[in-house]
Design an enzyme around this catalytic site. Structure first.
Site, PDB file in Angstrom:
ATOM      1  N   ASN A   1       0.833  -1.214   0.000  1.00 55.32           N
ATOM      2  CA  ASN A   1       0.000   0.000   0.000  1.00 55.32           C
ATOM      3  C   ASN A   1       0.869   1.266   0.000  1.00 55.32           C
ATOM      4  O   ASN A   1       2.036   1.218   0.393  1.00 55.32           O
ATOM      5  CB  ASN A   1      -0.932  -0.034   1.213  1.00 55.32           C
ATOM      6  CG  ASN A   1      -1.973   1.058   1.160  1.00 55.32           C
ATOM      7  OD1 ASN A   1      -2.381   1.481   0.082  1.00 55.32           O
ATOM      8  ND2 ASN A   1      -2.393   1.538   2.311  1.00 55.32           N
ATOM      9  N   LYS A   2       0.260   2.366  -0.423  1.00 51.22           N
ATOM     10  CA  LYS A   2       0.915   3.685  -0.516  1.00 51.22           C
ATOM     11  C   LYS A   2       1.946   3.726  -1.644  1.00 51.22           C
ATOM     12  O   LYS A   2       3.007   4.355  -1.519  1.00 51.22           O
ATOM     13  CB  LYS A   2       1.555   4.073   0.819  1.00 51.22           C
ATOM     14  CG  LYS A   2       0.572   4.132   1.980  1.00 51.22           C
ATOM     15  CD  LYS A   2       1.237   4.573   3.266  1.00 51.22           C
ATOM     16  CE  LYS A   2       0.242   4.611   4.425  1.00 51.22           C
ATOM     17  NZ  LYS A   2       0.855   5.015   5.698  1.00 51.22           N
TER      18      LYS A   2
ATOM     19  N   GLY B   1       8.304  -8.841  59.858  1.00 48.22           N
ATOM     20  CA  GLY B   1       8.123  -9.633  61.073  1.00 48.22           C
ATOM     21  C   GLY B   1       7.408 -10.950  60.838  1.00 48.22           C
ATOM     22  O   GLY B   1       6.949 -11.594  61.782  1.00 48.22           O
TER      23      GLY B   1
ATOM     24  N   SER C   1       6.186 -13.542  49.151  1.00 45.52           N
ATOM     25  CA  SER C   1       5.141 -13.880  48.155  1.00 45.52           C
ATOM     26  C   SER C   1       4.465 -12.618  47.636  1.00 45.52           C
ATOM     27  O   SER C   1       3.307 -12.353  47.942  1.00 45.52           O
ATOM     28  CB  SER C   1       4.132 -14.861  48.730  1.00 45.52           C
ATOM     29  OG  SER C   1       3.711 -14.534  50.027  1.00 45.52           O
TER      30      SER C   1
END
Length: 521
Positions: free
Chosen positions: A45-46, A352, A421
């Site tokens: 295209n173009k 902790g 985690s």
């Protein structure tokens, strides 16, 4: 990603003449070849931007055909276009007299496609169980392949139940047959258990069922694919939880080399094993596009993050079966006078977690309870000593620990898991491995500034100096729990008070039967 690409017979691939064949062009072409699309328009295209020069067109076509031959893409039709000016869109353009092929719309209207779905064995995923009243029970869905008629013997997957088709019902009346692409409701001659997500197949050509398979994965999200992380796997009308192993390899779309990889990044394509939490019905993608493709969905955001094309079931999925045992979890826990469960301590480094978990275990031990603590640092000395601290390694770290915790719960123990985690997805995975009511998420909530001030191991100072990479809270994220069973704000509680609160929660939840007096421990 939608069913469209999997069922398409022709595709249009855009190339800009001033840029030529790019990595993106090769990637899209490789995906087209994987999907089995037989006819491809190379739409250059173009062309107006390069003055409609034939030599530009010829160079791009030669370059692309060389790559297409490598990936087995044969039905390529190049068409030079200027969509802005209408050249070769609806009719041949006078500005490119050297081009003698069809215009784009002419090609699309006349391309010969073969419908192979009708020649394949009958398959129909059940979309909806239709029961408007007690005298009618039908199963609605779209025929994915093959032909079905009243009286045909069918098999339901994954259950393996069999019956025969009684009627093919539509809004316009009953049909004598239904073919691929038609949406119908089937009624059966027998009252058998069928649910959404099940698949009807021809009894003499049943659809395979397995919970593990090899697949090509196309990754489509900014966040990388992390092996071991749980995702939703949507295959047809069935959605299950699954995870992906470390890729066997990823494909360099420029050279087609197979490269080693630990994860897949945005737009990367690789071959992986996929494991599911239950068996599902599927065909290899090469045999049936409809029942051989799936999408991957993030469990938290619900974003579609990837797509997959199934190769084959793994042999171990068929040969390994769960061994029933006479002594079960309830018997083991009952002998200990307790209910098995997991106390999952999560929080920043220095919050902790280990201190509080240790106090809780000491008090439970004094009560005569049977416990075990899985501590993050301790586990990395053995089971997980091969893992680092990247996001992928953190996911695998938690996956392994969650599986060990599950085994310990099955042994009847109260398991205390003390890990940072940081990701909600992995904590959810751990929760889903055990039964409802057996998982207690304990959020040890300590502000980052407080954790840095404590810094008992000097890790925050190293992270701030750049000596520790991927350190949670500094250059790696921590996703706090949204609805923890126990929320401990350590700036308001001592470690001893936090431990007492956890023990009281266990007592109130009935995990420490018969009732014990917790005061004075």
């Amino acid at each position: 990603w939608a069913p469209g690409p999997c069922t398409a017979e022709a595709g249009v691939l855009l190339v800009a003449p001033r840029k030529g064949v790019l990595t993106q062009t090769r990637r899209h072409s490789y995906i087209i070849s994987l999907l089995g699309i037989r006819h491809v328009v190379l739409a250059i295209n173009k062309m107006d931007l390069v003055d409609y020069r034939r030599e530009v067109y010829d160079a791009i076509v030669a370059d692309y055909r060389a790559f297409a031959e490598q990936i087995g893409l044969e039905g390529v039709t190049p068409i030079p276009l200027s969509a802005l000016k209408g050249d070769n869109m609806l009719a041949r353009s006078e500005r490119m007299p050297w081009y003698e092929g069809p215009a784009l719309m002419e090609y699309l209207e006349n391309v010969e496609v073969e419908d192979e779905h009708a020649r394949r064995p009958f398959r129909m995923p059940v979309q909806w169980v239709n029961r408007p009243h007690q005298d009618f029970r039908g199963f609605a869905g779209t025929v994915a392949s093959g032909v079905v008629r009243p009286g045909d013997a069918i098999r339901v997957a994954p259950s393996g139940l069999t019956s025969r088709v009684a009627r093919i019902v539509t809004q316009d009346g009953d049909l004598e047959q239904a073919v691929a692409g038609q949406s119908v409701t089937l009624t059966l001659t027998d009252e058998i258990d069928v649910s959404r997500g099940d698949v009807f197949s021809a009894a003499d050509a049943p659809i395979p069922v397995a919970d593990q398979f090899q697949a090509t994965i196309i990754w489509m999200h900014e966040e990388p694919m992390l092996p071991g992380r749980p995702y939703l796997v949507k295959l047809g009308t069935h959605t299950v939880t699954g995870s992906i192993t470390q890729p066997k390899y990823k494909v360099n779309v420029n050279t087609l080399e197979h490269l080693a990889a630990k994860q897949l990044e945005l737009n990367e394509i690789g071959v992986c094993n996929v494991g599911l939490d239950r068996g599902v019905a599927f065909d290899p993608y090469a045999d049936n596009r409809e029942t051989g493709s799936f999408i991957l969905i993030d469990k938290l955001s619900n974003d579609t993050v990837g797509a997959g094309l199934i190769h084959f079931a793994l042999r171990r999925a068929e040969n390994i079966h769960w061994q029933a045992l006479d002594v079960n979890k309830q018997a083991r826990a009952g002998l200990k006078g307790q209910r098995a469960c997991v106390l999952w301590f999560t929080g920043l480094s220095g919050a902790g977690k280990s201190t509080i978990a240790n106090l809780v275990e000491k008090r439970l031990h004094a009560l005569g309870r049977h416990t075990y603590t899985l501590d993050g640092d301790n586990v990395r000395h053995g089971l997980n000593k091969d893992l680092g601290f990247t996001d992928a390694d953190r996911v695998e770290n938690i996956r392994r620990v969650a599986e060990v915790a599950k085994l310990m719960v099955d042994a009847g123990l109260i398991v205390l898991v003390s890990f940072i985690s940081p990701f909600r997805s992995e904590r959810r995975l751990a929760r889903e491995l055990v039964e409802q009511g057996e998982f207690f998420e304990v959020f040890v909530d300590t502000p980052l500034a407080e954790a840095e001030q404590r810094d008992p191991k000097g890790l925050y100072k190293k992270a701030r100096r750049g000596e520790l990479k991927n350190f949670t809270g500094i250059d790696s994220p921590y996703e706090p729990p949204e609805h923890p069973e126990i929320h401990l704000r350590t700036t308001d509680l001592s470690a001893e008070e936090a431990a007492e609160r956890i023990l009281q929660h266990l007592q109130d939840a009935g995990m420490l039967y018969p009732a014990d007096e917790l005061s004075g421990l």
